[in-house]
Design an enzyme around this catalytic site. Structure first.
Site, mmCIF file in Angstrom:
data_model
loop_
_atom_site.group_PDB
_atom_site.id
_atom_site.type_symbol
_atom_site.label_atom_id
_atom_site.label_comp_id
_atom_site.label_asym_id
_atom_site.label_seq_id
_atom_site.Cartn_x
_atom_site.Cartn_y
_atom_site.Cartn_z
ATOM 1 N N ASN A 497 0.835 -1.199 0.000
ATOM 2 C CA ASN A 497 0.000 0.000 0.000
ATOM 3 C C ASN A 497 0.863 1.240 0.000
ATOM 4 O O ASN A 497 2.033 1.218 0.418
ATOM 5 C CB ASN A 497 -0.925 0.025 1.225
ATOM 6 C CG ASN A 497 -0.168 0.221 2.521
ATOM 7 O OD1 ASN A 497 0.407 -0.726 3.057
ATOM 8 N ND2 ASN A 497 -0.147 1.441 3.038
ATOM 9 N N CYS A 498 0.300 2.329 -0.505
ATOM 10 C CA CYS A 498 0.929 3.636 -0.354
ATOM 11 C C CYS A 498 0.069 4.430 0.614
ATOM 12 O O CYS A 498 -0.602 3.849 1.474
ATOM 13 C CB CYS A 498 1.097 4.335 -1.705
ATOM 14 S SG CYS A 498 -0.450 4.770 -2.507
ATOM 15 N N ILE A 499 0.004 5.725 0.468
ATOM 16 C CA ILE A 499 -0.663 6.535 1.479
ATOM 17 C C ILE A 499 -2.178 6.431 1.422
ATOM 18 O O ILE A 499 -2.867 6.618 2.416
ATOM 19 C CB ILE A 499 -0.203 8.004 1.350
ATOM 20 C CG1 ILE A 499 -0.567 8.782 2.613
ATOM 21 C CG2 ILE A 499 -0.800 8.667 0.116
ATOM 22 C CD1 ILE A 499 0.091 10.126 2.699
#
Length: 555
Positions: A497-499
């Site tokens: 995941n990213c932000i």
């Protein structure tokens, strides 16, 4: 060809995601530095005399010094964060090897320059090679680009040699222990090439930076618009990092030290008592004040338009969604929860949004707003604008934001009603029977784990993952049902995941049920190709990813 393209997409997405760890630290340290430097400055102390007390002064000076940690060691942080983020397993070894590789590269550069008899005090030599102190070693300051190169090389070495077997006599050095060893060797050899290549490459970077500088306010305009346009595919971090940390975003002297990169220059100026020069103010045109028109005014206006255009019976249902999106945008500087409400139903409207963001950068640059930092949220405005005094022209931001609020509100309201866009609250209410009773996976009145059986998601795992329960609910998101909508654990090859979004490599993207995921709270689904999929969740994505990871046997 298709496999190569998919692998490249996965790599670029993963690389962009790795920037988030040091960038998050930068944002936090920036706030600490901003508060500490402003409240310990003589100008603020003269206005608020009680701040001259020893206790206050020491606390705020400590805050400023603590805030410097991310900026003093920025390159090595990236050199460690990239292999940490790209590694699927043994992430700690990858990060350690990143540090080893970065140190080995700079020591090799020092060896080359010393062997060649370069005088480290000669200004011409310093300017030609870009010599600077790096981790206490006289080396060439390759900045973020060098750190990214180290991180990529180390991540490849980690992937290749993590399970390396050695002859019995050398078995102690095999396996994970071999990764930092081979990283030191390879990066030391590559370090010998840097003095030969960097002067030319550095000249190219400076030429690009000068080219953008010659465009005046159009440079920030194209930067702001480009960042928004790259956001849906997750590559905006690379563009942003280039301007924040390299000569492309500007370079110049700050308190007698040569500094490169818009963000580096801004933070160096915070720790400098002298007034900012034109190089610093020009560089900050690429920073957060350009975002504030859209973040503090525009997107909240768009959210209000979507609320007013929703069916009256649906407004109570979407209010929490829109309010949380506005809070994430205004307070956290996170725009995806609002942007992805209209990106997929009206891409042309998203393009207009990108143009308006670019215009926000342009207007802030023309008016000489000097706030800086990274996020463009209300915290940036207060800490780096209001607390720094009227020289930042912080008082212009509310005026600009109000204009953008009106522009977004009327534009979005016109577009939604005129073109009947199915923004939240305007879509047809789903028919449970027509949906094949898919919603049973998310019903709260079902027995534990019953919803998961609709997709047979993890029964094949043969362990605790085979019987997921309702405990796997991350906030308002039902991780069991989300996994079923993705196609089950067997469909997921990699998960990260990213932000704001889940980033996955899947066996078959056609198994990912976009409509079902949206019913479960996802803001959007992006299928880059047959194997690379992104599910936009929002600020709670880390909790969702962690819950899914307990059911998926991948890194």
């Amino acid at each position: 060809m298709q496999k190569t393209k998919a692998a490249l997409w996965e790599f670029l997405q993963g690389l962009g995601k790795t920037f988030m760890l040091p960038v998050a630290l930068l944002a936090f340290c920036g706030i600490f530095l901003g508060i500490g430097s402003s409240l310990s400055s003589e100008a603020v102390a003269d206005t608020l005399p009680f701040l001259k007390a020893d206790g206050f002064h020491l606390v705020f000076t400590w805050m400023a010094n603590t805030g410097l940690v991310a900026f003093t060691f920025l390159p090595v942080l990236f050199a460690m964060a990239i292999p940490l983020g790209l590694a699927r397993e043994d992430k700690g070894v990858a990060a350690f090897s990143g540090f080893v590789g970065f140190a080995a590269m700079n020591l090799a550069v020092n060896f080359y320059l010393t062997a060649k008899g370069v005088d480290f005090e000669d200004e011409k030599a310093v300017a030609h090679y870009g010599i600077a102190d790096v981790l206490g070693v006289k080396s060439i300051d390759t900045g973020l680009l060098g750190a990214v190169a180290v991180g990529i090389v180390v991540s490849l070495l980690h992937q290749r040699f993590r399970t390396q077997r050695m002859p019995d006599a050398l078995a102690f050095f095999g396996g994970l222990r071999f990764v930092p060893i081979v990283s030191a060797l390879v990066l030391s050899l590559l370090g010998l090439l840097i003095p030969l290549l960097w002067p030319t490459f550095n000249g190219w970077i400076n030429a690009v930076g000068r080219g953008i500088g010659h465009t005046g306010v159009l440079g920030p305009f194209f930067f702001g618009m480009g960042e928004v346009l790259l956001r849906p595919i997750g590559l905006h971090h690379i563009l942003v990092a280039m301007f924040r940390f390299t000569d492309v975003g500007g370079s110049g002297a700050v308190c007698g030290e040569h500094v490169s990169g818009a963000l580096n220059m801004f933070y160096a100026q915070l720790d400098c008592s002298a007034a900012p020069n034109s190089a610093v103010t020009d560089a900050t045109h690429f920073l957060s004040q350009g975002k504030m028109a859209a973040y503090l005014g525009g997107l909240p206006g768009a959210a209000l338009a979507m609320y007013h255009c929703a069916k009256k019976t649906m407004r109570p249902r979407i209010k929490a969604l829109l309010v949380s999106g506005v809070v994430a945008c205004v307070v956290g500087g996170i725009t995806e929860p609002l942007e992805f409400l209209f990106l997929f139903i009206a891409p042309w409207l998203y393009f207009i949004h990108a143009v308006l963001v670019g215009l926000g950068f342009l207007v802030a640059a023309v008016l000489g707003v000097f706030i800086g930092n990274t996020d463009g949220n209300v915290i940036d405005w207060l800490v780096f604008g209001v607390l720094q005094g009227t020289t930042t022209k912080w008082y212009l931001v509310p005026v600009i934001a109000a204009v953008w609020f009106g522009a977004y509100y009327f534009l979005f309201r016109w577009a939604i009603t005129r073109l009947d866009l199915k923004t939240p609250g305007r879509e047809e209410e789903p028919d449970q029977d027509a949906a094949g009773n898919e919603d049973t996976a998310g019903d709260e009145d079902k027995p534990d784990g019953e919803g998961a059986r609709s997709g047979g998601t993890t029964a094949s795992n043969g362990d605790a993952r085979a019987t997921p329960t309702r405990e796997l609910v991350a906030g308002k998101y039902d991780a069991v049902a989300i996994l079923a909508a993705i196609g089950g654990a067997d469909n997921i090859r990699s998960l990260d995941n990213c932000i704001t979004r889940l980033r996955m490599t899947v066996a078959d993207a056609e198994q990912v049920d976009e409509a079902r995921l949206k019913k479960l709270g996802a803001l959007g689904v992006i299928k880059l190709d047959g194997h690379n999929v992104q599910v936009i969740i929002g600020p709670q994505v880390q909790s969702v990813k962690d819950a899914l990871a307990t059911m998926v046997p991948v890194g």
